[in-house]
Design a protein around this motif. Sequence first.
Motif, PDB file in Angstrom:
ATOM      1  N   GLU A   1     -49.465  33.900  36.588  1.00 15.79           N
ATOM      2  CA  GLU A   1     -50.542  33.085  36.022  1.00 15.79           C
ATOM      3  C   GLU A   1     -51.613  33.959  35.382  1.00 15.79           C
ATOM      4  OE1 GLU A   1     -50.923  29.983  35.552  1.00 15.79           O
ATOM      5  OE2 GLU A   1     -49.249  29.146  36.704  1.00 15.79           O
ATOM      6  N   LYS A   2     -52.013  34.991  36.082  1.00 11.99           N
ATOM      7  CA  LYS A   2     -53.031  35.891  35.541  1.00 11.99           C
ATOM      8  C   LYS A   2     -52.369  37.237  35.260  1.00 11.99           C
ATOM      9  CE  LYS A   2     -56.949  33.790  37.985  1.00 11.99           C
ATOM     10  NZ  LYS A   2     -58.084  34.030  38.918  1.00 11.99           N
ATOM     11  N   ASN A   3     -52.485  37.663  34.019  1.00 21.03           N
ATOM     12  CA  ASN A   3     -51.888  38.945  33.643  1.00 21.03           C
ATOM     13  C   ASN A   3     -52.632  39.527  32.452  1.00 21.03           C
ATOM     14  OD1 ASN A   3     -50.271  38.337  30.971  1.00 21.03           O
ATOM     15  ND2 ASN A   3     -49.903  36.583  32.344  1.00 21.03           N
TER      16      ASN A   3
END
Length: 431
Positions: A245-247
Motif C-alpha cells: 500500500e505504501k511504497n
Amino acid sequence: MTHNQFDDDQLEHILNNAPKLSDRRSKEEILNRLLADARLQDHVHLQALQQPNDDEITSQEQHGIHTQQKGAEGATIKKEGRKWPIFMSVAAVFALTVLTGSMFMNNNDVKMDQANAPETSQYSTMQDNRAANNSIHDHIMESNIVAEHSRILSLRSSVYEDDLTDAVAFHIGLANRDKESVPMTYIIPNERVATDFGKKDPTTLQMYEKYAPQIDEEANGFTDYHPYKGELKEKGDQLVHVLPEKNEYDVASKDAGEYVGTLQDTFSDSEYKSIEFEKPDGTANALSKEEETSKQMALTSSNHFNYYLYKDENGAEYLSPDSRKTFSTVTEALTDMRVKNDDAYVPVIPENITYTVKEVAEGVIVTFDEPLDLTTMDVTRATQLIEAMMLTAASFDQQVRLDNIVQESWEGFDLKNFLPKPVGANKRYMP
C-alpha cells in the motif's frame, strides 16, 4: 708400542672365531704354489727349503738312482721330516700375514669411508639443496604465473564464460547515490546453488529471493534497496510485482529512475519478457500517482546501452550505462561513447582518440583513426576502454573487434580477432 685396545680386542675376536682350516691338496702342490708366488721369491725360509731339494736332486743324479735308492729314500724321509716343520711355520706366518693384512685393509677401508663420509654427506647435502632450490624456483615460477593471472583477472572487471566453468552468474542492479542503477554480476559456485536448491535449476526469481538479501549494499557503497518491498511472482513468461500500500516505487513512462534501472539490471535477458505492476487488490497499476492505467515494462528489447565509467564516493569504479539512455543501433551506441553527458559518468574514450564503426556479419568493427598504443595509457584505463566497448556491443548481443591497435594482445585479450562477449559487468563473488 702403543696399543689400541679396541683393535686388540677385535683382532683376538677374529682369531678365536676364525674357521678351522683344512686343505686336501698335497704338500708338494702347496709348496710349489708358494714357490711360484712372485711376492715370496725373496723369502729366506722358502729359499732354504728350495736349496736342499736342489742339492738332493743333484746328488741323486751323480750317484745313480738304482744304486742309491734305499739310502736316498731314507735321506728323503729324513729331510722331509726336517723340512715340513719349517714349511708349516712359513705357511702359518703367511696365513697370519694375509689374515692380518686383510683385517687392517678392511679397517682402513672403514676409516677411509668414515673419512670420506663428510664429503659424501656434503655432496648429498648439495644435491638436497639443489633439489630444494629447484623446488623453490618452480614454486616461484608457479606463483608468478598465478599472480600474473590474478592480476589480469583483477584488471578485467567483467564476467566471461570462462569464469562460469563451475559456477553461475547472478545479475542484480544496485542503487547508487545518484539514484541510478549499477549492474553487478555475482559469481556463485554450482555446489552452493545445488546445496541451496537441490537438483532442480532455480528460476531467476528464486535466485533473487535467495541471494539478494545476502548482499550488504551499504557496505559496498550503495543504497539499501533490496529485496523489493511487496511480492514478486511469476505468471508464465511474465514477472509480476505486487506492491504494498505504501511504497516509494514511482514509475512514469518517461522516467528511468533507480527502480526501473534496478529491475532491468536484475531481470533483463532472463526467462521473463516483461514485468507487470499490480496493486495489492490485484488490479493493474502504472505506479504513477497521476495514472491508474495498466502498465507493463519490457525487460529485453529496449535495453541497448553504452557504458561509461562511474566512480562512487568511496573511490570504487564501475562500468555502467549513463542514465539508462538507450540506442537503436550498436553503431550509434559505440559512437556516442565519446560524449560526456554529466559529471557522474565519465567517458572511457580519451578526447584525443577518434574511430569509426562498421557493422559486419560477424559483429561490429571499431577502427581507430590513428594507431592506438595502449601502453601510453594507464593500464586500468586501457582495459576499461576495451571492456566498455565489449559491454556496449554485448548489449546488442554482438561481439566487437578493435582494429589499428599497436598491440596484438592486451591483458589476455586477443586483439587480432573478435573479442568475447561478456556475460555481465562488474564482477563480484557472493559473500
